[in-house]
Structure formats: C-alpha cells, structure tokens
Design an enzyme around this catalytic site. Structure first.
Site, PDB file in Angstrom:
ATOM      1  N   HIS A 153      -1.175 -38.428  33.846  1.00  0.00           N
ATOM      2  CA  HIS A 153      -2.276 -37.843  33.970  1.00  0.00           C
ATOM      3  C   HIS A 153      -2.559 -37.408  35.857  1.00  0.00           C
ATOM      4  CE1 HIS A 153      -4.560 -38.115  30.929  1.00  0.00           C
ATOM      5  NE2 HIS A 153      -4.021 -39.764  30.233  1.00  0.00           N
ATOM      6  N   GLU A 195      -4.023 -48.015  22.665  1.00  0.00           N
ATOM      7  CA  GLU A 195      -5.246 -47.319  23.516  1.00  0.00           C
ATOM      8  C   GLU A 195      -5.682 -46.434  22.241  1.00  0.00           C
ATOM      9  OE1 GLU A 195      -3.973 -45.121  26.598  1.00  0.00           O
ATOM     10  OE2 GLU A 195      -1.919 -43.933  25.744  1.00  0.00           O
ATOM     11  N   ASP A 243      -9.133 -44.472  27.658  1.00  0.00           N
ATOM     12  CA  ASP A 243      -8.564 -44.548  26.469  1.00  0.00           C
ATOM     13  C   ASP A 243      -9.138 -44.980  25.220  1.00  0.00           C
ATOM     14  OD1 ASP A 243      -7.886 -41.156  26.041  1.00  0.00           O
ATOM     15  OD2 ASP A 243      -6.026 -41.990  27.472  1.00  0.00           O
TER      16      ASP A 243
END
Lengths: 254, 254, 254, 254, 254, 254
Positions: free
Chosen positions: D46, D150, D176
């Site tokens: 990310h 996650e 998440d």
C-alpha cells in the site's frame, strides 16, 4: 480537482476521450490533461510506464485537472490495487479472456463483498480529498474496471465476463483482436473480423448494462465507434502527437 | 552514427534545423531525432533539462542519428565543458553581452591555445568513436559555440563578440531582445526593433565569417530568416508538438 | 545497429558470449557492449535491474552495438512481453520446471499461433528499425526464449520442455542445480551431479534441435561447455569485472 | 552492522518495534533507523515503494543500523526472493489465506529442502558480510517470513498456515480484518470482531511455536498487543510522523 | 490553485509560516503543504534538493495548495531564474553580503528594467495559469527576492542592500550570523550578538519598507520574532518532523 | 564507520590510494570501497556524477567503509560546500591557477575565521556521527582541500597557492598539464615537461608543509610518484576496471 469524476461522467452517458501515454514522463501526461482531456491513461502493458512513473503520473494528471486510468500489464492484478491506492480512477486489464480472469480482476480492484481488495488508499485519499471512511463506501462505484476483450476466447466468453458484478466496462483491443482472429497472420485493426467482434462486444455490453470503450488510433475511428454505442476512447497517444508534430514541422521547413 | 556532423554541415553552408527539447525526457529527444532532424537541442536554461537527463539525452540523440546541442544556463560555462565531455557537438550560451562573457565562453569550450578547456572527454570519445588523441586535434573545430545575442548591450558589442576566435556562431534570442529593447514593456519577438537587431546580427556574423542561428517559433519564421542568411534554426519545441497534437485531436473529437 | 542479430548468429551455429549485468546501470551495460560483446544480458532475477533501468539498458546495449537479452524474475512472464516490446532479442526465464511453466513462457513471448503475446512493440520497432508489420512476421523467429533448467524436476521434464514449439533454447543454472540436486546441502556449480545434469540437458537440446546455453563463472568453463555443444554463455558479470579490477589495482599498490 | 539481527532478537523473545515506510524515500527510512529502531519495514503493497527504492532502502536501513523488512505486493512472491537477495531480513506477505498461499510464500523465500528459493544473494552477502556458502547455511533460519492473516478464510486456516515449516510468523492486518469480517461494511481496526480474530491468531502462533506480529497505528495499541503475546509491531509510519509534526508546528504558530 | 499568493499575503501584512524541506522528496513537500502551510521552501543550499527534485517539488507544493519558495546555493543566481521559470514564487539567496551580491541577485530574478532576467517561464505559466504576457507584467511584483543577511559584512551593508529596488525582503540566517560574529568560535543562534544583529536587520527592513523573514528552529522563536516585526518564518523542517515523531513513538514504546 | 579518517591518515604520512568514479552509479562506488580502498573519489568535472548521485554516493562509500572525496566542476565552489554538508571528507578543485582561485576555494570550504563556509552539515553529521557543535570545531582540520595544479599559470603561482592557510594539498592533473605546457599540441601525461612540473609541485608542497596528490592512470605510476613524495593517488577508475575486465574475458573466450 477533488473527488472522482470518470465514473460519474461515463455513468451519465457522456462520451469520454482519454489521452494515452506510454512515454513514462509524468510531465507529458500532465500537459495532455491540461489541454482539456477529461481523462489520461498511463500504459504499463505496452508503454514504458512502471510503478514510480505511474505514481507520479497519477498525481500529475490530477494536478492537470483530469482523471487517471492505468492499463496494467497482463495478469498484473496486484499492480491494479497498488495504482488504485495511488489515486487511479480506472484500470484497464489486458486479455480478460475467461471468467477466471475476470474474477481475479474484480478480486484485486473491488472491496468486499464484491471483491477482495486490500485496504490502504492513503495516497488516493490525499489526492482526491475523499476521507478514508468515505473512500471505502465510494470506491466500488467510483473506480472503474475495464476488461479488455481482444481474443477469440474472450469473444466467446464476453457475455459472462461483462455480466459479472464488479466488471464495469469492456475495452476493445483491436490490434490483438486482428491478430488472434487470424491466428497471427494479419495486423489490421480495421478488418471485417475485428468489426464483427466489435459488434459482439457492444451488444454484450449493452445487454449487461456496462460501459464500452476502445483503443482507437484516430479521432475519426472514435467517432464511428461512438455511433455504435461506445463511450470511452483512447484517441491518440503521446508518441503519436510528438512524432506527427516533429515530422510536420520538418516537412514545412524542407 | 560516428564522428561529428553538425560543424561540417554548417561550415558547408547547409541549413540545419534543430529540434528543441525542454521536457527533460531523453526518449522525447530521441524520438525527435528519429523523425529525421539533423540536430536536437536540450535546453537547460528555460527548459527542465539538468545534468543527468542531459547526459542521457545526448546519448539518446546520437542513437537516434542526430547531433546534440545543449543550451546551458546563463553563466553556466562550467556546465558547457561537462556536456562537451558527454558528447555534445555544440553549446548555446545565453546572454553573451560583453567581450568578457565571450572570453569566458571560449575558455570553457575550446582547448589551448584558443581556450582553457580541461581534458576529459571519455564519454564523448565513446559516443563519437573518435579516439582521444584525435579528439584533442578535432574538437576545437568540431564543437561549435553559439553566442546568444539578446540584449541591447550585446547588440552594441556584437562585432567584437563575433570576431573573437573560438566564437563560432551567433544565436538570436528574439523574446529577450524584444523585452530588453523595450525596457521590459513588450514581449514581441516579431517587432520592428527585433527585426532591426536581427539585421545587425546577421551583418556582424557575415562580416566575421561566422554562422548565424536563431530561435524561431515556427518553420515559417525560420524560412524567412534563412533568406536573410541564417542557417541554424530551432523550429519548434517538444512541448509545442505535444500540446498542438493533443489539442487538435481533442477538437476533432468534440 | 538495425534489425535482430542474436537469433541469426546462434541459428548459424556461432558461439555467442554474453555480458551479464546486475548493477542496474545502463551505462555499465553499454560499456560492456562497446568492448565487442555480441550480446549483453540484464538480470532482473538476482540482479538489481528493474523495468526503467531495463528499458534504458536495452537501448544502451543496442547503441553499443550488441543484442540485449533479459533474465526475468521467476514467473515474470508478463515482464517478458514488456521487455520484448522494449527491444530485447531474448528472454531467459528461471525455473522452467514443468510443461505448464514452458507453456506460460511461450504464451507470453510468441505471437499467435504459437503463443498469445499481445501486440505493442513500438519501442522495439524504433530501436531495431523493423517496421511494425514486418515485426509481426519476424518476431517469433527473431526473438529467443531460453528456458532455465535448474532443478531436479526440470531435468526430469527436460525433453518435453525443449520439444515444445516456441521454446528456443535451454539455459543451465548451475548454482541452483547444485543446490536442488543436493537438497540444499551444497553450493558447487562444478560438482559431479551438476556435470551429469549438464550432459542430460545438452543431449535433450540436441535431440530437440534447440540451442544450449549456460551461466558460467569464467571463460575457461565456457570453453569447456562449448566443447560439449553449448553455444551461448554468460562468461562473467559486471560486478565481477569491477571487483577484480579494483582488487588487483589495490594489491599492486600495496 | 554485519550479519543478521532480526531473527535472533525475535527468537530470543525480545519485542521488536519496526518503523513503517511508504514514502519511497530511502533517506526517510534511514533516518528512522538512526533514531534507534531495530527494524524498518518498506511497504510495497500500500506504500509507494518499488524495486529500485526498495533496493536502495534496504542498504540505507542497514547503514542506519537496523534490519530491513519488506512488505511485498499481494501475490508478489517473486518480489520476495528479489528483496531477500538485496539484503532484507524479513518478508511480510499480504493475504496468506490458504495452505496454497503459504506454500507459494515458503517456496519463494526458503532454500531447499524447505522451499525452492533460487540462488543469487550477492547483494545480501555484500551488505551483511556473510559469505556466500555461509549465507546458504544461515538463510533459512535468519530470514523471516511473516504471513499476513487478515481475512475470514485466513482465520479459518490459521492453524494449518502457521504450522507449515518455513512460515516463521503471523502478522495481523487489522484494517482488512475489519473489512472482511463485516463483508465490506466497516473499517474499524479496533472492533470486537477484530479483537476476537486477534485472539485466534495469537493462540495459533503460540501453539505452532511461531512469532506473532501486527500492524498497530499507535504505540499504545502495540503495548496492549504485547501483553497478549505479540512481539513484532509496526508502531507508526513515516507519513504519520511527518503529518503530525507539520500539523503540530503549524498549530503552535497560529 | 491558480495565480500567485505569497507576495499578496506578505504585502498585506500577513504572517506567513513556511515549511522547510531538505530531504529532496517532492512527496514530503506536498504532504507538508497539505497540512495547511501557505508556503513550503525547498533548500538547495544545505538540503539535498537539486534541480529535478526542485522542479517536481514546486509542482507538488502547488498541487498541495501552497506557494513554493526555493533557497538557492550560494552564488547560484542562474539557478534562481531557472526555478522561477519552473513556478517558484520566491527565492532565498544566501550570503547577500554586498551591493554587488544584491545586484547580481536582482539581475537574475527581475525582468527589465529592474533586472535582466531572461524570458522563458513556460512551466510557471502552466502551473500558475497566468498567461505569458500577463506573467511578464506580473512577475516583478509577484515573485519575491529574500536576501539572506548572515555575516558581519552583510550587517554593515544591510541598509544599502535592502534599499535596492528588486530586493523584496531580508531573511535572517541566525546560525551563520552566530559563527561569523564570533569569528568561528560559537554556534548559537540565540546569542546576544545575533539578537543585536536581528534588531539591526528589522530596523533596516522597516526603513526600506521591505519584508523581514527568518529561519527559526521552533514556532516559539518565530512568535517572538513576529513581535519584533518579522512576517515570514521557517518554523521547522521535514527532517525535524520525522526525527521527532520517530523518536517519540519509540520512547512511548520502550 | 564513524568520524573522519582521510585527514588523519594523510597527516600521519600514510599513503592513501583512492578509487576514482565517473560512472554516476553509487553502487559502483560502494563496491570499490568494499574492496578495501580507504578512499573513493566521485568525479563531477569530467565524470557523470551530479548532485543526487554524489549525495547517494557519499553515503554508499561510507557504508562501504571508506572516506569520500569529490572532484567538483571547474569553479564549482558552491558545489564544494554542498558536498561537504553531505559528508565528503575532501574536495578536489580543478584549475586552481591563481591566488584568487585559491581564496575562493578556501572561502567555500572552511568555516570562519579561515574561510566563509556557511553552516548546515546535518547530513554530514548523520553520516559521520559527529555532533553539530563538534563538527564546527573539527571540520576545518578534518576536511581536506586539494588544489589542482594543472596549468602553466598554476605552476608559476604554486608556492603562493600552497602557502595559503586553508589549502591542504596539491593535486596534479597530468593530462591538462601536458596540454597547457605544449599550448594544446600534445596529450602526454608522462612527458618531460610534465615531469619537471611535478618536481616543482612536490617541492612547493614540501616547502609549505602540505600534502601532495596526483591522478595516475596506473598503480605503477603511483608507486613512482610515491617515491618522489606524493601520498594521495587516484590509481584507476571505475570505467577502466570495467573495460579491462570485460575486454580480457572476451579475449580469453575467443
């Protein structure tokens, strides 16, 4: 520019031309945006864009007042979620030939429950001004997935691909269509076979209520496809603009 | 491409158009070269080129089959010798207003006994294929110095500047001429004052047996100046090619 | 340099040494090319090359007069088509262990009907001077696929892998062979097990009428393998040249 | 700094905080290391890190006295082996949901007989000072794999994933988790559902004798999780440090 | 953001804090702008900014909603005109000790008749949206020159320097002042000698009707100088924000 | 590595060889340092180094265990202070021909009272671990200035140049000496004229109690000059190592 703009325009039925950039120069992308293009696309598949230039390019395109779309490399679904995190408003994925391809594309680009996109859009949030909680709510609608239909197999599966939730649009790749439909014999994006395939694709998109887009070498071709129902067009590329301009100036001079 | 080409062409009386690049993308410069330009100029004064992009750009231009010229920043004589070491065939120096400016320009760009350029052209040697000993013999002739004449003071000193050994050419900067000749009131590169200055410059160049060049926004203007004796022209820029192409495509589409 | 050269040389039975570059400096790759190497390979698997440096490196190698080959990351078949679009003449793919691996490799690198490579070689076309229609006709022959045979599984499947249309060559990875053949116990590229595997590989290549290549740490080893039928060799790397030179100079000095 | 340090600390039961860098500036990563962090993580999933900045970042972090960890893009197992070759001491892999995901992760990161990592750690060897033969012996223990747990699916499979040889640690992705556990409705890393999942994860880790780590937005949360048995924490990010500092200074001034 | 903003604010008597960036990361500069700073300064003298990062940084700062200022290297007047062409709204020039220094600074940054700045602000025009003719009219007022007063000699000449047309502001360098006023013995930006010099500088600025600015390590010091008549402040740096945040988080954790 | 090392070694009478890097690859510089060189020099005059690669290169060289020296461009005294701020331990300045040149060099590189270097070594402080107050005290001794003596004029002024406080060393540029001493006729760094000049230079250095260094193409020449009293030598370059290694490997293979 704040917020998202591409999905709104296309969902409202507007025709949206996109600049098409392969030269991996964010400044080039920004200049095209500043000429008034509502959208500029960065090409990582056949162009020279890679992650750092794409990250910079997305910001530059937004600073120039346009929406950024990225064509990812074939199978590059992981890249798709990264460029969405970086603020892209659409992803064009090459060679979506099968239901499995389409599923993988959706998984990477849509948050649950539609897909399985992982959370982390902090750069997108900075660039769009959409706060993080709002981004989660907005993203599945505001970020568009364009599935490239460009092989015989894809034509066969086009209805099922476009019917899939999370696939927002078809995008025609006429050069590859011409090659695959002739088993490698011919490169002719304006051939009869390609034209027939385009009819199939637009019919499937309309049936599924999805957007239809295409790569077109020229504005003329784009206008023709617009008549047939297409709404999103790559009308020319950075390389083409530059070569044509340089060539014309030299000719006048000689 | 091996060896030098720009000086030979200009000394033979040929007219040489140059591409003009400010976008700091070596690929852009290379593409312009590949369109058939005999010369491409990288602009460090008002463009975004800096040393690393200039080094890469010079190599890219040569790979594209053209000679590379660099416009250095104002007073950047140290930059001049570095880009010559990197394989440039000409240097355009802004604001050569006085004898002192011209002397400093020559000192940085010509080897003894004409100037005081320091030895180290290993990259130039690689790119041109001219071996080191031969480079020393060839360089003072093969590498061109263009003194920009673009102020009232420079016009006053133009005969002395162009008479100086080691100054190979005048290069007209019409925008700055128009500003300085009107004390900052007007930007008009086609004004009467500029035209008169251009007459003075070409007369001085011809008297001194030196080359005359100019920045011209258009091929049309270049052709006009060619009639008046100029031989080296910047006929349009990368930015202009790109903006014009992008704008025209969008207009056709709308 | 125009056109393709690597496939012609190897198909003509010539022995072709390749420089091997991991330092992600296009200039280093270019200098090696200029020393007379017919081919220079950029390593994205264990070297530091990535897409932008590879794109620049391919152009630099061609400017230096050699053919460019790229070793892609393991499973990086999407990367393969991108670097071919950028002008590479060959792809070395690590860990081609199974028929499925080989199929995926061919799919990404050969146009239909052999594979499913997507169309878009505009940079390759610029660099080679081969026009687009001609590129389509020429590419499947002119661009070489090297399947790395470097595991126990690959040795088992080597006949089937090399028999596959679209696989042009085997490429031996002796370090990984030594590790996998000893289940991780030993790193010895010159061990008996490796030597036996090499025999199996060359036999398979000759049976299939395909080229055989190998990574060899030294010219001596390359000459030995040439005797055994190999024709394409990585004879030393940029890092090795640099370290050996620096070390030797320092020793002389002390 | 020579050798490896992260695995030793964590295996000795120490708590290890890691800086978390997404801004793709190796200098930023180095400065965080110099503040005394034993570990700095570069985020390719990310964050804006890509290969060249990651390669430079790993070296910068080591120069700053810390161990480098890299979070790879989803499914980027090929990237994992490249960053290990470049000197990383740990890999955090997102979305390890199934046994198959875990196997692919191990295959890419552990040498035989545990996995199938390909040989080529020359940069790692330079940076750690561990010679090549020793590196082969040491790497499977010294380089840590963190499987991100996650999703609902991952929670279901967590025992099997963590029991797998070659998986060294669990790493919780709370954002998440909160999204997948609510089918996309809520982003709340501190929700009850997330807390329950965290209990499941720590229990699984302890049962398997593996390390447990987590992304935590704040030192406070990290301390709480430390009580529950976690030992590896991302306690804040480069972006957060910068924004908080800039904001606070401005407020004082107003 | 369109147009210029810095000169208007300061001429209206507003106090303007500026972020101060040395880390050569345009993204860092942009993030500081987005925190609400009206101005962000890029440091080429003691920071790591160079031309390409400065060009990108100016665009990033504007995209973040702030005005960009650049501190040039000592004597780098040629750099000054380049960064103005790239869209900077102010230039801080170190070590303006004499009338000659001030004249050279003005010559590079103001168009005739005040100075001799050369014409070419095409990037500035793109970024500000100010068309070229308007830029010529606006620039001498809209673009600010900050003369650093930071030596004994400069203090002696401060009235004459600030009286010069084209010098818009004084900018105090307290560290260098403390060193030069003690002949190299002491580094103490808060010493009595420095304080007395600050009194002299503010008096000179007010007498000449010019703006006064200062580098201040902390918001507290800035507020004190604001009382004494200063209006433009560097209140903290990117490095300081990052180090303080990283250090504080680690302390909380331990 | 912490602190400074170069000045201590040279002042203790040690002979110090330096690597010489022009290829603008920090990794190349680091590898040379890791081969055991006590010093590596980055060349901005005739090499391709520029500021960003120099900043990165200095850090890489220190990480590799060596001291970094930078040869600045001719007249680039402003560059000198920037690279000292970035952690260089020495500056080689080309063409120090006159007392004025030497004064400008000292002004930029030594703090008051010897020179006028401006304060801001935060990166140097990070890299060396020398705290800021200590840096001020240490720098004038710990950072070395090498004045290149390479013209007829410089030879004439060599005693006065080397006698100047703040000039720490002479550095012979034999190629330029050979050119200037023959008025551009000959490039021969081993000519009689050059040899005589070298005698003059070493005599001047010894009289002034300063260090003497030289660029030498080979270790052999360096050993000869060491006999004559020189202590600091550039014994070969990155380009030379690479070309020689590549060429030798190819020859063995053919």
């Amino acid at each position: 520019m704040t917020g998202f703009s591409l999905a709104d325009r296309l969902r409202a039925g507007e025709t949206v031309p996109t600049g098409w950039c392969g030269m991996a120069s964010p400044l080039v992308a920004e200049l095209i945006a500043r000429e008034g293009y509502p959208c500029v696309t960065l090409d990582q598949q056949h162009g020279l864009y890679d992650m750092p230039t794409t990250f910079a390019g997305i910001a530059a395109i937004r600073a120039g007042g346009a929406a950024a779309v990225v064509r990812i490399p074939q199978g590059g679904f992981s890249v798709a979620s990264r460029v969405l995190d970086a603020g892209a408003e659409g992803i064009i994925a090459p060679m979506i030939n099968t239901i499995e391809d389409a599923k993988a594309f959706v998984a990477a680009t849509k948050f649950p429950p539609i897909g399985a996109r992982s959370w982390g859009p902090s750069r997108a949030s900075q660039l769009t001004g959409v706060h993080k909680g709002d981004y989660l709510k907005a993203a599945n609608d505001a970020v568009l997935t364009f599935a490239m239909i460009e092989t015989r197999t894809a034509i066969k599966n086009v209805d099922a691909i476009l019917a899939m939730p999370g696939i927002d649009a078809a995008f025609v790749g006429p050069s590859d269509l011409s090659i695959t439909l002739t088993d490698g014999r011919t490169l002719d994006p304006h051939s009869k076979e390609v034209d027939a395939a385009i009819d199939t694709i637009i019919a499937a998109a309309q049936k599924a209520g999805k957007i239809a887009g295409a790569y077109t070498a020229t504005p003329e071709r784009a206008l023709e496809l617009e008549q047939r129902g297409f709404r999103f067009f790559a009308i020319a590329s950075d390389t083409a603009f530059l070569q044509a301009g340089a060539s014309a100036a030299l000719k006048k001079f000689k």
